[in-house]
Scaffold this motif. Structure first.
Motif, PDB file in Angstrom:
ATOM      1  N   HIS A 190       0.833  -1.209   0.000  1.00 13.90           N
ATOM      2  CA  HIS A 190       0.000   0.000   0.000  1.00 13.90           C
ATOM      3  C   HIS A 190       0.869   1.260   0.000  1.00 13.90           C
ATOM      4  O   HIS A 190       0.613   2.206  -0.752  1.00 13.90           O
ATOM      5  N   LYS A 191       1.876   1.296   0.850  1.00 13.02           N
ATOM      6  CA  LYS A 191       2.722   2.488   0.943  1.00 13.02           C
ATOM      7  C   LYS A 191       3.474   2.741  -0.361  1.00 13.02           C
ATOM      8  O   LYS A 191       3.639   3.878  -0.790  1.00 13.02           O
ATOM      9  N   MET A 239      -4.233   1.891   8.689  1.00 11.45           N
ATOM     10  CA  MET A 239      -3.648   1.074   7.633  1.00 11.45           C
ATOM     11  C   MET A 239      -3.877  -0.409   7.891  1.00 11.45           C
ATOM     12  O   MET A 239      -4.226  -1.170   6.975  1.00 11.45           O
ATOM     13  N   LEU A 282       2.520   2.043  -3.363  1.00 10.57           N
ATOM     14  CA  LEU A 282       1.611   2.541  -4.400  1.00 10.57           C
ATOM     15  C   LEU A 282       1.041   3.917  -4.083  1.00 10.57           C
ATOM     16  O   LEU A 282       0.683   4.657  -5.001  1.00 10.57           O
ATOM     17  N   ASP A 283       0.976   4.279  -2.813  1.00 14.61           N
ATOM     18  CA  ASP A 283       0.257   5.500  -2.425  1.00 14.61           C
ATOM     19  C   ASP A 283       1.146   6.699  -2.131  1.00 14.61           C
ATOM     20  O   ASP A 283       0.690   7.837  -2.227  1.00 14.61           O
ATOM     21  N   ASP A 284       2.403   6.471  -1.769  1.00 16.83           N
ATOM     22  CA  ASP A 284       3.194   7.553  -1.178  1.00 16.83           C
ATOM     23  C   ASP A 284       4.196   8.231  -2.107  1.00 16.83           C
ATOM     24  O   ASP A 284       4.792   9.240  -1.725  1.00 16.83           O
ATOM     25  N   LYS A 331      -2.870   6.650 -11.680  1.00 15.82           N
ATOM     26  CA  LYS A 331      -4.259   6.653 -12.134  1.00 15.82           C
ATOM     27  C   LYS A 331      -4.508   5.432 -13.016  1.00 15.82           C
ATOM     28  O   LYS A 331      -3.571   4.787 -13.489  1.00 15.82           O
ATOM     29  N   LYS A 337      -7.456  -1.316   7.216  1.00 15.54           N
ATOM     30  CA  LYS A 337      -7.683  -1.366   5.776  1.00 15.54           C
ATOM     31  C   LYS A 337      -7.266  -2.710   5.197  1.00 15.54           C
ATOM     32  O   LYS A 337      -8.000  -3.338   4.425  1.00 15.54           O
ATOM     33  N   ASP A 345       1.575   9.706  -8.063  1.00 10.58           N
ATOM     34  CA  ASP A 345       0.121   9.810  -8.212  1.00 10.58           C
ATOM     35  C   ASP A 345      -0.310   8.928  -9.377  1.00 10.58           C
ATOM     36  O   ASP A 345      -0.236   9.318 -10.541  1.00 10.58           O
ATOM     37  N   ARG A 395      -7.450  -1.042  -9.241  1.00 12.54           N
ATOM     38  CA  ARG A 395      -7.345   0.383  -9.577  1.00 12.54           C
ATOM     39  C   ARG A 395      -7.187   0.630 -11.074  1.00 12.54           C
ATOM     40  O   ARG A 395      -7.094   1.781 -11.506  1.00 12.54           O
ATOM     41  N   CYS A 413      -3.348  -3.197  -7.790  1.00 13.59           N
ATOM     42  CA  CYS A 413      -3.343  -2.488  -9.069  1.00 13.59           C
ATOM     43  C   CYS A 413      -4.477  -2.953  -9.971  1.00 13.59           C
ATOM     44  O   CYS A 413      -5.053  -2.153 -10.721  1.00 13.59           O
TER      45      CYS A 413
END
Length: 371
Positions: free
Chosen positions: A164-165, A321, A167-169, A174, A324, A172, A199, A196
């Protein structure tokens, strides 16, 4: 909860706990009498197969107000093996018990908010989870739902949260974007594929070369998890691979857990302004990046260290986290493949852990939480 028994090993095929509905008895241990249990201990650094011993009469001293935990399962990580070898930045204080990750059941909550029977996992590294009995501060633990299988719960924090970290931190991302990763058969890589896919992000997943049957299984599972392309390490720098990805946007993010030449290949494939994040170094080899990639493509190099995040993040961030990830597991949105070994068979587990795996290895420390 379906478990397949093979030569003393268990392959967990579900995240649901086999102990659902079972309550641990409210019998509490005395805070004055020592607790005896099993522990894997090493008194000097070296080869884990040579320096680790199983102490079947390991004594734990209860302390007033502390939480007492029966450890059900403990994960085996490469960092655990590195610590035993003495390859970490901070040497262990000997004698030591390895293990940063695991799951236990509270047998005595002490003065904490926990209740008898709660499933808990460590919130700090170096707790020493390769033991059947643990006494620690309440702040060292975090509760997770009892519906999660202990084998899965034992490895629910490090790899999924790392995914998660990553991909998120840093970038950006899309729907329609492309990322590339090495170590694609590992638990972090498998989780990346699954996240992924939900998303709409395309993953080029690189895995190590291995026997054909194993390679076929990994490709099949990776594609099922959501990887867009699965390729072996030996084919990454070939013209055929370049042609294969020629119709895709250049990767915005590269995730490296291997180091060495593999990391260099990832960096070369990044698009302009792309970012590579290193979160492990399985090869123990240095990373060499051509200067031209910085000058002409303006790539960035970053890093992620789970231990540092655990130590420096706020409690509410860690709780959110973890919640989640637990929800994703319970909703069957995140699958974690686990192979379990009895504690007495730790040599087999350690041997297996030193080779590339497509599942997490855990030690079974208590067969029954009621005992």
């Amino acid at each position: 909860f379906f478990v397949e028994q093979r030569l003393g090993r268990m392959f967990v095929r579900s995240a649901l706990s086999s102990y659902r509905g079972i309550q641990v008895t409210s019998r509490l241990f005395s805070t004055s009498k020592p607790i005896f249990g099993q522990a894997l201990v090493f008194e000097k650094h070296g080869d884990p197969l040579e320096v680790l011993t199983l102490n079947n009469d390991y004594k734990v001293e209860p302390k007033e107000g502390k939480v007492q935990v029966k450890m059900l399962n403990a994960a085996i990580n490469l960092t655990d093996l590195a610590m035993i070898r003495g390859n970490m930045n901070r040497p262990a204080s000997l004698p030591a018990i390895p293990g940063d990750e695991g799951l236990g059941v509270v047998s005595n909550p002490g003065n904490s908010k926990f209740e008898v029977g709660d499933y808990v996992i460590p919130t700090k590294s170096g707790l020493g989870t390769w033991r059947s009995e643990l006494v620690c501060d309440a702040t060292d633990l975090m509760r997770i739902p009892n519906d999660i299988a202990p084998e899965v719960g034992a490895c629910i924090s490090v790899s999924p949260i790392t995914a998660h970290k990553l991909l998120d931190d840093y970038v950006d991302l899309k729907a329609g974007d492309v990322i590339i990763q090495n170590g694609g058969s590992g638990v972090v890589g498998q989780t990346i594929n699954q996240l992924c896919a939900r998303r709409g992000i395309k993953v080029i997943s690189i895995v190590r070369e291995r026997p054909l049957d194993d390679y076929g299984d990994i490709v099949e599972r990776s594609k099922k998890d959501g990887a867009y392309i699965v390729i072996s390490e030996d084919h990454v720098d070939t013209p055929n691979f370049r042609e294969l990805i020629s119709d895709l946007p250049a990767p915005k993010l590269a995730l490296d857990c291997c180091g060495g030449r593999s990391a260099t290949n990832l960096a070369r494939l990044l698009g302009d302004g792309g970012t590579m994040v290193s979160y492990s170094n399985a090869s123990s080899k240095p990373v060499f990046i051509p200067t031209s990639l910085f000058i002409f493509k303006d790539i960035q190099l970053r890093s992620f260290n789970f231990k540092s995040w655990l130590e420096n993040s706020a409690e509410n961030e860690r709780e959110e986290m973890l919640q989640k990830v637990c929800n994703e597991v319970l909703k069957d949105e995140c699958h974690i493949w686990v192979e379990s070994f009895d504690a007495w068979d730790y040599r087999s587990a350690i041997t297996e852990a030193q080779y590339p795996k497509n599942r997490k290895l855990v030690l079974c420390l208590h067969d029954n939480p009621l005992v």
